[in-house]
Scaffold this motif. Structure first.
Motif, PDB file in Angstrom:
ATOM      1  N   UNK A 130    -192.134  94.498  -7.984  1.00 20.80           N
ATOM      2  CA  UNK A 130    -190.999  95.265  -8.499  1.00 20.80           C
ATOM      3  C   UNK A 130    -190.354  94.530  -9.668  1.00 20.80           C
ATOM      4  N   UNK A 131    -189.786  95.306 -10.580  1.00 13.74           N
ATOM      5  CA  UNK A 131    -189.156  94.746 -11.774  1.00 13.74           C
ATOM      6  C   UNK A 131    -187.645  94.937 -11.687  1.00 13.74           C
ATOM      7  N   UNK A 132    -186.938  93.848 -11.933  1.00 11.33           N
ATOM      8  CA  UNK A 132    -185.483  93.839 -11.952  1.00 11.33           C
ATOM      9  C   UNK A 132    -185.022  93.541 -13.368  1.00 11.33           C
ATOM     10  N   UNK A 133    -184.125  94.375 -13.860  1.00 14.27           N
ATOM     11  CA  UNK A 133    -183.485  94.115 -15.149  1.00 14.27           C
ATOM     12  C   UNK A 133    -182.091  93.587 -14.859  1.00 14.27           C
ATOM     13  N   UNK A 134    -181.798  92.398 -15.357  1.00 16.83           N
ATOM     14  CA  UNK A 134    -180.478  91.795 -15.203  1.00 16.83           C
ATOM     15  C   UNK A 134    -179.813  91.788 -16.569  1.00 16.83           C
ATOM     16  N   UNK A 135    -178.604  92.349 -16.631  1.00 18.92           N
ATOM     17  CA  UNK A 135    -177.853  92.384 -17.886  1.00 18.92           C
ATOM     18  C   UNK A 135    -176.670  91.429 -17.745  1.00 18.92           C
ATOM     19  N   UNK A 136    -176.615  90.414 -18.619  1.00 17.07           N
ATOM     20  CA  UNK A 136    -175.560  89.405 -18.570  1.00 17.07           C
ATOM     21  C   UNK A 136    -174.879  89.286 -19.927  1.00 17.07           C
ATOM     22  N   UNK A 137    -173.646  88.809 -19.889  1.00 15.33           N
ATOM     23  CA  UNK A 137    -172.954  88.492 -21.140  1.00 15.33           C
ATOM     24  C   UNK A 137    -172.330  87.103 -21.088  1.00 15.33           C
ATOM     25  N   UNK A 138    -172.709  86.338 -20.082  1.00 16.41           N
ATOM     26  CA  UNK A 138    -172.228  84.965 -19.951  1.00 16.41           C
ATOM     27  C   UNK A 138    -173.365  84.048 -20.390  1.00 16.41           C
TER      28      UNK A 138
END
Length: 189
Positions: A146-154
């Motif tokens: 499975x593929x997880x997309x993590x969106x961060x701004x730190x």
């Protein structure tokens, strides 16, 4: 000399962003003060002062190898305490995960090689250690492939997450920055 740690002092320590960043950096490895300062892009004397405080109250321990001092957790319970606090915050504030399997498609035009994630974890607005811990916890629940997309701004999390998930055996498929200060990390379990 070790000072007695109280519950109030423990929570005061966890309210310090610098101390949390130090603890998350040490989580990966036994590190020296200068290695931690370099990774966090902070002044060595400031980092060393925090390390000594954390050591004096018993949260950290250190050992010398060939005259160089390395720091580590005194107990795995320290990190478990941080993880439990983040899980509690998730219960109170809600999780920011999108399950793409329930949607027709979870398509991101900007995705490299048309990678379509199975799940999206949006941790924008969260600071260390929250994005790191949430990402690891989410990966633990995913099925292989499975593929997880993590969106961060730190920025620190954008650097730490690929390192920590690789150590877990996950594969970082892509790391892209489309908007200033925002990073998307595609991870396959």
């Amino acid at each position: 000399m070790k000072n007695k740690l109280t519950l109030q002092n423990l929570f005061k320590i966890f309210s310090s962003q610098t101390k949390l960043e130090i603890l998350m950096t040490i989580f990966d490895n036994n590190l020296t003060a200068s290695e931690i300062a370099n990774r966090l892009n902070k002044d060595l004397s400031t980092i060393y002062r925090h390390l000594v405080q954390l050591k004096n109250i018993g949260i950290l321990k250190s050992k010398r190898v060939k005259g160089i001092e390395y720091f580590d957790f005194s107990s795995t319970k320290v990190f478990q305490l941080i993880e439990n606090a983040i899980e509690f915050l998730n219960e109170i504030n809600g999780e920011h995960v999108i399950d793409c399997s329930n949607l027709k498609e979870c398509f991101f035009a900007e995705s490299p090689n048309n990678l379509n994630p199975d799940y999206v974890l949006d941790v924008r607005g969260e600071i260390c250690p929250v994005p790191d811990v949430k990402t690891r916890k989410m990966l633990e629940t995913l099925e292989e492939g499975k593929i997880l997309l993590v969106i961060v701004d730190y920025p620190l999390s954008a650097e730490r997450i690929p390192i920590s998930v690789s150590k877990m055996g996950a594969k970082v498929l892509a790391k892209i920055s489309e908007k200033a200060g925002e990073v998307k990390i595609f991870i396959q379990k």
